[in-house]
Write a protein that holds these residues in place. Structure first.
Motif, PDB file in Angstrom:
ATOM      1  N   LYS A  39       0.819  -1.213   0.000  1.00 22.65           N
ATOM      2  CA  LYS A  39       0.000   0.000   0.000  1.00 22.65           C
ATOM      3  C   LYS A  39       0.852   1.262   0.000  1.00 22.65           C
ATOM      4  O   LYS A  39       0.348   2.361  -0.273  1.00 22.65           O
TER       5      LYS A  39
ATOM      6  N   TRP B 103       2.090   2.911   2.484  1.00 28.36           N
ATOM      7  CA  TRP B 103       1.545   3.848   3.453  1.00 28.36           C
ATOM      8  C   TRP B 103       2.631   4.438   4.342  1.00 28.36           C
ATOM      9  O   TRP B 103       3.576   3.750   4.730  1.00 28.36           O
TER      10      TRP B 103
ATOM     11  N   ASP C  66      -1.218   7.359   7.400  1.00 25.44           N
ATOM     12  CA  ASP C  66      -2.164   6.476   6.717  1.00 25.44           C
ATOM     13  C   ASP C  66      -2.455   5.236   7.566  1.00 25.44           C
ATOM     14  O   ASP C  66      -3.597   4.781   7.656  1.00 25.44           O
TER      15      ASP C  66
ATOM     16  N   HIS D 268      -4.630   6.203  10.419  1.00 22.42           N
ATOM     17  CA  HIS D 268      -6.010   6.447   9.982  1.00 22.42           C
ATOM     18  C   HIS D 268      -6.829   5.155  10.015  1.00 22.42           C
ATOM     19  O   HIS D 268      -8.038   5.191  10.310  1.00 22.42           O
ATOM     20  N   GLU D 269      -6.199   4.023   9.716  1.00 22.00           N
ATOM     21  CA  GLU D 269      -6.897   2.738   9.798  1.00 22.00           C
ATOM     22  C   GLU D 269      -7.324   2.446  11.234  1.00 22.00           C
ATOM     23  O   GLU D 269      -8.407   1.917  11.484  1.00 22.00           O
TER      24      GLU D 269
ATOM     25  N   ARG E 113       2.056  14.046   7.339  1.00 23.31           N
ATOM     26  CA  ARG E 113       0.955  13.996   6.372  1.00 23.31           C
ATOM     27  C   ARG E 113       1.236  14.885   5.157  1.00 23.31           C
ATOM     28  O   ARG E 113       0.834  14.554   4.029  1.00 23.31           O
TER      29      ARG E 113
ATOM     30  N   TRP F  99      -9.013  15.112   5.507  1.00 23.12           N
ATOM     31  CA  TRP F  99      -8.108  13.964   5.520  1.00 23.12           C
ATOM     32  C   TRP F  99      -7.718  13.582   4.106  1.00 23.12           C
ATOM     33  O   TRP F  99      -8.524  13.617   3.172  1.00 23.12           O
ATOM     34  N   SER F 100      -6.461  13.231   3.932  1.00 19.03           N
ATOM     35  CA  SER F 100      -5.961  12.735   2.649  1.00 19.03           C
ATOM     36  C   SER F 100      -4.767  11.849   2.926  1.00 19.03           C
ATOM     37  O   SER F 100      -4.172  11.897   4.003  1.00 19.03           O
ATOM     38  N   ASN F 101      -4.405  11.016   1.953  1.00 18.56           N
ATOM     39  CA  ASN F 101      -3.225  10.177   2.111  1.00 18.56           C
ATOM     40  C   ASN F 101      -1.980  11.035   2.282  1.00 18.56           C
ATOM     41  O   ASN F 101      -1.906  12.168   1.778  1.00 18.56           O
ATOM     42  N   SER F 102      -1.007  10.480   2.954  1.00 16.47           N
ATOM     43  CA  SER F 102       0.234  11.199   3.206  1.00 16.47           C
ATOM     44  C   SER F 102       0.936  11.564   1.905  1.00 16.47           C
ATOM     45  O   SER F 102       0.918  10.801   0.933  1.00 16.47           O
TER      46      SER F 102
END
Length: 696
Positions: free
Chosen positions: A120, A122, A126, A129-130, A194, A282-285
């Motif tokens: 992934k 990540w 990220d 966030h899970e 992030r 929120w957004s992916n790193s």
């Protein structure tokens, strides 16, 4: 080029320079070869005799009975021989197989988790966030009387991301964080990660030149510091590069607007900016992904001023999951953490158990021996973090009815001495001690998986290749690897001291060596041509000993570093600081042991030929440049300094002599923290230090 660098580059017969005269004699006699000791002649004679007996018995059976009986006799005798020959291995296998296969099962789980995040790509925000999605309302941090849920921590980090993005922070920027053990500290670096920034976590004990160096070596673009460190920052502000932007953070209690907290409407006041800015979406790193840079954590390494060790998300996952799985933790655990969050122990391992596995962490602003288990009771902790020195302090507190009223079943950490291990466990009713070992900048960690008293981990005797770590022979004085006739390293035998290494596999996230920001410093931690030409390994500089079952025990540190008060102390850094403030006098620093105290206390031998050295001034000046743990506890005034043939200060002999005034003619002093000065050390004071009446 240093000796160890030269050693790493030597090959073939040139590597005979590594060996002592006795080893060279052994090579000439054929006792040492490529892989260590060869079979003595007596073993060869026994094997030939046994083979002759086997053949003779089979022949007799064939002649007097039949070829079928001959085969049975052959098989039975061969089986007996195998049992006898491998009896030691079989005994070890029976003893250690449950341990080894338990660890192997956990190791497979670690690799599966690592593989999942690798695919992934990540970064830590990220992964966190899970955990937030799984249980947004679950408590992530307990601090004083505050409870921070996973959702609140993420929202705070999103607010940090929004503020810093507006201030111009972008992917690849370095944003240092110097803050105490409150929940905002890890939330701040999550927010930095992030938007693609890297966060050096500054040791909050640093001041003066050491602090300045830590900021510069990491090439910081921004520095966020807690208001509690205002004076330390102001002391070096004029010497900082003008391009570095400073942001002061003033903490408010959760969900309050404390009027007593002085917040300035300023673009450099982070608290004001956070309170006036909504959280980012929120957004992916935007960072470098699972194997990229996440944090820099400072370590003294083996020489020089603090070095910034690179911590990637993959390294954080590997360290945290190792303790989690091998240490028997679970997501329902509440972990008590009085460890500083700028260290890898608290900031990577314990934070990782919260961010990755959803554990709740109870933070303590500053360690208190008397409050350790009362705090565990207060927070309903089921696990607790320690370093060996902490356990000794806790054990030294007066016995209390509350000693066993807590719910802590597991304590984990590093440095618990065998001398207090059993007493600690029995007094406080701890079911399991998970002692672990691993250098911050390294690529290998080991864990005591089955509660073996005193052990810091193990190396498998039956499947050693599964986890590529080893203990290799080194010169006790220099710490340099001892090579065989072909220039390769030699494995240390059971009960033989050796240095811990971790094999480097660049394409494997769990085996890669990220080292330091300073690539030259990283290269010095790599040993090459280890067991095969062209291979390489991270060399820790720590001397360990393995027993016949593979359990590992910490022995000492090599090189120019020792450990005191839970911190690595670089002797070269202290020597440079003392020499600088003492008119460039020769100074040699080394660690000495004090009975029943973890680690080694710093001792400095300093040349003062004419008696003009002002120790009061020395104490004041050193305090400006060195953190408390690095300041020498003992001073030895010398008329001259002994040098090695390569003009290095000779420390080994001084270290052996210690600080006993009954055997040393030089003047000795010890630091009295109450008087804040050095006091003459005589026979009476020495006895009080040894007996513990004088606490250092």
């Amino acid at each position: 080029m240093s000796n160890i660098e030269a050693n790493n580059n030597m090959k073939g017969t040139e590597s005979n320079n590594y060996k002592s005269d006795n080893e060279k004699k052994d090579i000439e006699k054929g006792k040492i070869g490529t892989n260590g000791p060869s079979l003595p002649w007596v073993h060869i004679i026994v094997m030939v005799f046994a083979l002759a007996v086997l053949v003779a018995a089979s022949a007799v059976a064939w002649v007097f009975f039949s070829w079928q009986i001959s085969l049975i006799v052959f098989a039975v005798i061969a089986f007996v021989y195998i049992i006898i020959y491998f009896s030691n291995w079989l005994w070890v296998a029976v003893q250690t197989a449950p341990r080894d296969f338990k660890a192997l099962y956990c190791y497979i789980k670690i690799l599966r988790l690592t593989s999942k995040f690798t695919k992934k790509n990540w970064s830590m925000p990220d992964i966190f966030h899970e955990s937030v999605k799984r249980h947004p309302k679950k408590v992530c941090f307990l601090f004083e009387d505050e409870s921070w849920t996973f959702q609140q921590v993420e929202e705070y980090s999103l607010r940090v991301s929004a503020v810093l993005r507006a201030q111009g922070v972008k992917r690849g920027d370095t944003v240092a964080v110097m803050a105490s053990n409150y929940p905002e500290m890890p939330a701040i670096w999550l927010g930095i990660a992030r938007i693609g920034g890297i966060s050096p976590l500054i040791n909050t004990h640093q001041t003066g030149n050491t602090l300045l160096h830590s900021i510069n070596i990491a090439k910081c673009d921004f520095v966020i510091y807690g208001s509690e460190f205002e004076s330390a920052i102001q002391d070096i502000r004029k010497e900082l590069n003008e391009s570095i932007k400073l942001y002061k953070f003033t903490r408010r209690p959760l969900n309050t607007s404390d009027s007593a907290v002085n917040v300035v409407d300023s673009e450099n006041d982070l608290t004001h900016l956070l309170e006036s800015t909504p959280p980012a979406q929120w957004s992916n790193s935007e960072g470098e992904g699972f194997t990229g840079r996440l944090l820099y954590i400072y370590t003294s390494g083996t020489t020089g001023l603090p070095k910034a060790a690179v911590i990637s998300p993959s390294r954080m996952v590997f360290m945290a999951s190792g303790v989690h799985y091998l240490g028997g933790l679970n997501s329902k655990d509440v972990i008590y953490c009085p460890m500083p969050l700028y260290h890898s122990a608290g900031g990577v391992i314990t934070m990782g158990n919260a961010f990755i596995f959803g554990c709740t962490v109870a933070l303590k602003l500053k360690f208190s021996a008397s409050a350790y288990f009362p705090d565990c009771i207060k927070y309903n902790a089921t696990a607790a973090h320690y370093i060996g020195e902490m356990c000794r302090y806790v054990l030294a507190t007066p016995p209390s009815p509350t000693d066993k009223q807590h719910k802590v079943r597991t304590v984990y950490g590093n440095g618990m001495r065998p001398t207090i291990w059993t007493d600690f466990v029995n007094r406080f009713g701890i079911k399991r001690v998970v002692e672990f070992y691993g250098a911050t900048e390294g690529n290998a960690n080991i864990v005591n998986v089955n509660n073996k008293t005193g052990a810091i981990g193990f190396v498998s005797r039956i499947v050693p290749a599964v986890y590529p770590i080893a203990i290799i022979k080194v010169d006790e004085d220099t710490g340099e690897p001892i090579r065989d006739a072909k220039g390769l390293c030699q494995l240390a035998q059971p009960h033989e001291p050796g240095v811990f290494i971790g094999k480097i596999k660049p394409n494997n996230p769990s085996r890669a060596f990220l080292g330091y920001v300073d690539k030259e410093a990283s290269e010095k931690k790599i040993v090459r041509d280890v067991f095969n030409y062209g291979d390489s390994a991270f060399i820790s500089g720590d001397i360990l000993v393995a027993d016949e079952l593979g359990y590992l025990y910490f022995r000492d540190r090599t090189g120019d570093t020792f450990r005191w008060r839970g911190e690595n102390v670089s002797t070269t850094e202290v020597e440079a600081a003392i020499s600088r403030v003492a008119d460039q006098r020769d100074a040699v620093v080394y660690g000495v042991e004090i009975p029943n105290i973890e680690g080694r206390a710093g001792m400095c031998g300093i040349v003062d030929k004419d008696g003009s050295l002002d120790l009061d001034k020395l104490a004041r000046d050193v305090a400006k440049d060195l953190p408390k743990y690095a300041r020498p506890v003992f001073i030895r005034i010398m008329s001259a300094m002994d040098m090695t043939a390569t003009f290095k200060l000779r420390k080994v002999d001084l270290q052996k002599e210690g600080y006993n005034p009954n055997t040393i003619q030089d003047k000795l002093y010890y630091f009295d923290s109450k008087l804040d000065k050095y006091i003459s050390l005589g026979a009476e004071e020495y006895e009080k230090i040894i007996s513990g009446q004088i606490r250092l």
